[in-house]
Design a protein around this motif. Structure first.
Motif, PDB file in Angstrom:
ATOM      1  N   ALA A 210      -4.369  -5.168 -10.981  1.00 31.00           N
ATOM      2  CA  ALA A 210      -5.712  -5.145 -10.401  1.00 31.00           C
ATOM      3  C   ALA A 210      -6.112  -3.717 -10.029  1.00 31.00           C
ATOM      4  O   ALA A 210      -7.257  -3.306 -10.250  1.00 31.00           O
ATOM      5  CB  ALA A 210      -5.766  -6.055  -9.175  1.00 31.00           C
ATOM      6  N   THR A 211      -5.162  -2.955  -9.483  1.00 36.06           N
ATOM      7  CA  THR A 211      -5.445  -1.555  -9.160  1.00 36.06           C
ATOM      8  C   THR A 211      -5.746  -0.767 -10.426  1.00 36.06           C
ATOM      9  O   THR A 211      -6.659   0.076 -10.454  1.00 36.06           O
ATOM     10  CB  THR A 211      -4.246  -0.931  -8.429  1.00 36.06           C
ATOM     11  N   ALA A 212      -4.970  -1.017 -11.492  1.00 36.86           N
ATOM     12  CA  ALA A 212      -5.197  -0.322 -12.762  1.00 36.86           C
ATOM     13  C   ALA A 212      -6.596  -0.611 -13.293  1.00 36.86           C
ATOM     14  O   ALA A 212      -7.291   0.302 -13.785  1.00 36.86           O
ATOM     15  CB  ALA A 212      -4.143  -0.745 -13.781  1.00 36.86           C
ATOM     16  N   ILE A 213      -7.027  -1.867 -13.203  1.00 38.30           N
ATOM     17  CA  ILE A 213      -8.369  -2.227 -13.672  1.00 38.30           C
ATOM     18  C   ILE A 213      -9.426  -1.519 -12.840  1.00 38.30           C
ATOM     19  O   ILE A 213     -10.431  -1.019 -13.362  1.00 38.30           O
ATOM     20  CB  ILE A 213      -8.540  -3.756 -13.629  1.00 38.30           C
ATOM     21  N   ASP A 214      -9.199  -1.433 -11.533  1.00 35.45           N
ATOM     22  CA  ASP A 214     -10.152  -0.738 -10.658  1.00 35.45           C
ATOM     23  C   ASP A 214     -10.266   0.737 -11.014  1.00 35.45           C
ATOM     24  O   ASP A 214     -11.326   1.345 -10.833  1.00 35.45           O
ATOM     25  CB  ASP A 214      -9.717  -0.866  -9.189  1.00 35.45           C
ATOM     26  N   ARG A 215      -9.175   1.319 -11.532  1.00 32.71           N
ATOM     27  CA  ARG A 215      -9.164   2.743 -11.859  1.00 32.71           C
ATOM     28  C   ARG A 215      -9.528   3.021 -13.317  1.00 32.71           C
ATOM     29  O   ARG A 215      -9.464   4.163 -13.763  1.00 32.71           O
ATOM     30  CB  ARG A 215      -7.774   3.328 -11.558  1.00 32.71           C
ATOM     31  N   HIS A 216      -9.908   2.004 -14.044  1.00 32.85           N
ATOM     32  CA  HIS A 216     -10.165   2.166 -15.473  1.00 32.85           C
ATOM     33  C   HIS A 216     -11.266   3.196 -15.720  1.00 32.85           C
ATOM     34  O   HIS A 216     -12.267   3.247 -14.995  1.00 32.85           O
ATOM     35  CB  HIS A 216     -10.561   0.829 -16.095  1.00 32.85           C
ATOM     36  N   ASP A 217     -11.066   4.011 -16.731  1.00 31.43           N
ATOM     37  CA  ASP A 217     -11.983   5.115 -17.012  1.00 31.43           C
ATOM     38  C   ASP A 217     -12.827   4.892 -18.259  1.00 31.43           C
ATOM     39  O   ASP A 217     -13.480   5.818 -18.739  1.00 31.43           O
ATOM     40  CB  ASP A 217     -11.193   6.420 -17.159  1.00 31.43           C
TER      41      ASP A 217
ATOM     42  N   GLU B 256       0.829  -1.203   0.000  1.00 33.18           N
ATOM     43  CA  GLU B 256       0.000   0.000   0.000  1.00 33.18           C
ATOM     44  C   GLU B 256       0.867   1.259   0.000  1.00 33.18           C
ATOM     45  O   GLU B 256       0.573   2.234  -0.699  1.00 33.18           O
ATOM     46  CB  GLU B 256      -0.928  -0.002   1.219  1.00 33.18           C
ATOM     47  N   ILE B 257       1.967   1.235   0.760  1.00 30.27           N
ATOM     48  CA  ILE B 257       2.882   2.373   0.801  1.00 30.27           C
ATOM     49  C   ILE B 257       3.481   2.627  -0.578  1.00 30.27           C
ATOM     50  O   ILE B 257       3.546   3.774  -1.056  1.00 30.27           O
ATOM     51  CB  ILE B 257       3.991   2.134   1.839  1.00 30.27           C
ATOM     52  N   VAL B 258       3.913   1.549  -1.251  1.00 28.46           N
ATOM     53  CA  VAL B 258       4.529   1.692  -2.568  1.00 28.46           C
ATOM     54  C   VAL B 258       3.503   2.186  -3.586  1.00 28.46           C
ATOM     55  O   VAL B 258       3.811   3.054  -4.421  1.00 28.46           O
ATOM     56  CB  VAL B 258       5.159   0.360  -3.009  1.00 28.46           C
ATOM     57  N   LEU B 259       2.288   1.665  -3.537  1.00 27.16           N
ATOM     58  CA  LEU B 259       1.259   2.116  -4.465  1.00 27.16           C
ATOM     59  C   LEU B 259       0.950   3.597  -4.262  1.00 27.16           C
ATOM     60  O   LEU B 259       0.837   4.362  -5.234  1.00 27.16           O
ATOM     61  CB  LEU B 259      -0.014   1.288  -4.277  1.00 27.16           C
ATOM     62  N   ASP B 260       0.834   4.016  -3.009  1.00 20.47           N
ATOM     63  CA  ASP B 260       0.596   5.441  -2.719  1.00 20.47           C
ATOM     64  C   ASP B 260       1.753   6.289  -3.236  1.00 20.47           C
ATOM     65  O   ASP B 260       1.550   7.393  -3.766  1.00 20.47           O
ATOM     66  CB  ASP B 260       0.414   5.655  -1.221  1.00 20.47           C
ATOM     67  N   ALA B 261       2.992   5.760  -3.091  1.00 19.21           N
ATOM     68  CA  ALA B 261       4.163   6.501  -3.567  1.00 19.21           C
ATOM     69  C   ALA B 261       4.133   6.651  -5.078  1.00 19.21           C
ATOM     70  O   ALA B 261       4.429   7.725  -5.619  1.00 19.21           O
ATOM     71  CB  ALA B 261       5.440   5.786  -3.127  1.00 19.21           C
ATOM     72  N   LEU B 262       3.774   5.593  -5.797  1.00 19.19           N
ATOM     73  CA  LEU B 262       3.698   5.654  -7.248  1.00 19.19           C
ATOM     74  C   LEU B 262       2.643   6.653  -7.712  1.00 19.19           C
ATOM     75  O   LEU B 262       2.858   7.415  -8.662  1.00 19.19           O
ATOM     76  CB  LEU B 262       3.392   4.268  -7.821  1.00 19.19           C
ATOM     77  N   THR B 263       1.508   6.650  -7.028  1.00 18.28           N
ATOM     78  CA  THR B 263       0.434   7.584  -7.379  1.00 18.28           C
ATOM     79  C   THR B 263       0.874   9.024  -7.157  1.00 18.28           C
ATOM     80  O   THR B 263       0.658   9.899  -8.010  1.00 18.28           O
ATOM     81  CB  THR B 263      -0.822   7.275  -6.552  1.00 18.28           C
ATOM     82  N   ALA B 264       1.519   9.283  -6.017  1.00 16.95           N
ATOM     83  CA  ALA B 264       1.987  10.634  -5.717  1.00 16.95           C
ATOM     84  C   ALA B 264       3.064  11.081  -6.705  1.00 16.95           C
ATOM     85  O   ALA B 264       3.083  12.236  -7.140  1.00 16.95           O
ATOM     86  CB  ALA B 264       2.507  10.701  -4.285  1.00 16.95           C
ATOM     87  N   MET B 265       3.980  10.176  -7.068  1.00 14.16           N
ATOM     88  CA  MET B 265       5.013  10.528  -8.046  1.00 14.16           C
ATOM     89  C   MET B 265       4.392  10.967  -9.364  1.00 14.16           C
ATOM     90  O   MET B 265       4.819  11.948  -9.974  1.00 14.16           O
ATOM     91  CB  MET B 265       5.925   9.326  -8.300  1.00 14.16           C
ATOM     92  N   GLY B 266       3.398  10.212  -9.815  1.00  9.05           N
ATOM     93  CA  GLY B 266       2.770  10.532 -11.088  1.00  9.05           C
ATOM     94  C   GLY B 266       2.100  11.888 -11.104  1.00  9.05           C
ATOM     95  O   GLY B 266       1.945  12.487 -12.177  1.00  9.05           O
TER      96      GLY B 266
END
Length: 283
Positions: A99-106, A30-40
């Protein structure tokens, strides 16, 4: 950004947490995913990406591969550029990130896949172009990965590689030499051992036979510890203590100096990320 092994042992402790997210604990994942999102979302990373978009030149109707797509943010941006007549394959090594990417699909024309950038389960000449951002620094055989990216790209297609030159990382406002001492301990934990990947990209594309090469160094500038902490884990006090590889006391000394430099307005960090693009020649 793909987390890919290319033959590495997932349990190795001299790897950054980004190298194999699926092997992490739920908390660290979860920490790494949050970090990737913030970096982007960071303005400096967005600036790097603008350079890369211009270099790749996505066009309506193209089929593109985002090799190391992470949570799919860039893949969805590329989908907007290729339009409804195009398609983006968003491939990542991590099942949890996919799986996270699929959940965020637009709803855009993106197809999400899991796979290994060093052994793509895709046919030859199946895409018009490739985006690969901050992936190769995490694999053991970058040249093998580049060969795979070239294999699946049709002749005349473009491959855009974006990667970090961690050897360019520099600080100001802290005691002389302290940053170098800290970096010597955290390399392989916070930064990949292949710390010079960004500056080697052009050479690697030359060796792979690509043509019409462009290479653009983008220097990211961080004027506050808070801004830097989004991209540079070694200045982020929120990174768990157990992740640090420093001797007792060095982490606290370093972070105290970072905080003091921020309070005095003298903090500075710079890091170069390279955008290198080449054309796949005829077979």
């Amino acid at each position: 950004m793909e987390m890919n092994n290319c033959g590495m042992e997932p349990a190795q402790k001299d790897r950054t947490p980004f190298s194999d997210i699926d092997a992490l604990s739920a908390q660290m994942s979860e920490i790494v995913l949050d970090a990737l999102t913030a970096m982007g979302r960071h303005p400096e990373i967005q600036r790097v990406r603008r350079v890369a978009f211009d270099s790749l030149g996505p066009r309506p109707g193209q089929r593109l591969l985002d090799a190391g797509s992470g949570s799919g943010d860039v893949a969805r941006m590329l989908a907007g550029m290729v339009g409804g007549s195009g398609e983006v394959l968003a491939l990542d090594y991590s099942a949890s990130l996919t799986a996270t990417a699929i959940d965020r699909h637009d709803g855009s024309n993106v197809r999400y896949l899991t796979g290994d950038v060093c052994a793509l389960d895709l046919p030859d000449d199946c895409v018009d172009g490739v985006w690969c951002e901050r992936v190769l620094q995490h694999v053991d055989d970058a040249d093998r990965a580049i060969a795979e990216l070239a294999r699946v790209t049709r002749p005349g297609g473009r491959i855009c590689l974006v990667d970090t030159d961690w050897g360019s990382l520099a600080f100001d406002g802290m005691p002389a030499g302290l940053g170098e001492v800290v970096m010597a301990h955290v390399r392989g934990h916070f930064t990949p051992k292949q710390h010079d990947m960004g500056r080697t990209l052009r050479r690697r594309l030359v060796a792979a036979g690509l043509t019409r090469l462009t290479a653009t160094p983008v220097t990211c500038f961080f004027a506050t510890p808070e801004s830097a902490a989004v991209v540079l884990p070694m200045v982020n006090p929120e990174v768990p203590v157990e992740v640090w590889a420093t001797p007792p006391g060095l982490r606290d000394e370093w972070l105290a100096c970072v905080e003091a430099a921020g309070a005095s307005g003298t903090f500075l960090a710079v890091l170069t990320i390279w955008v290198v693009t080449g054309t796949v020649p005829g077979r």
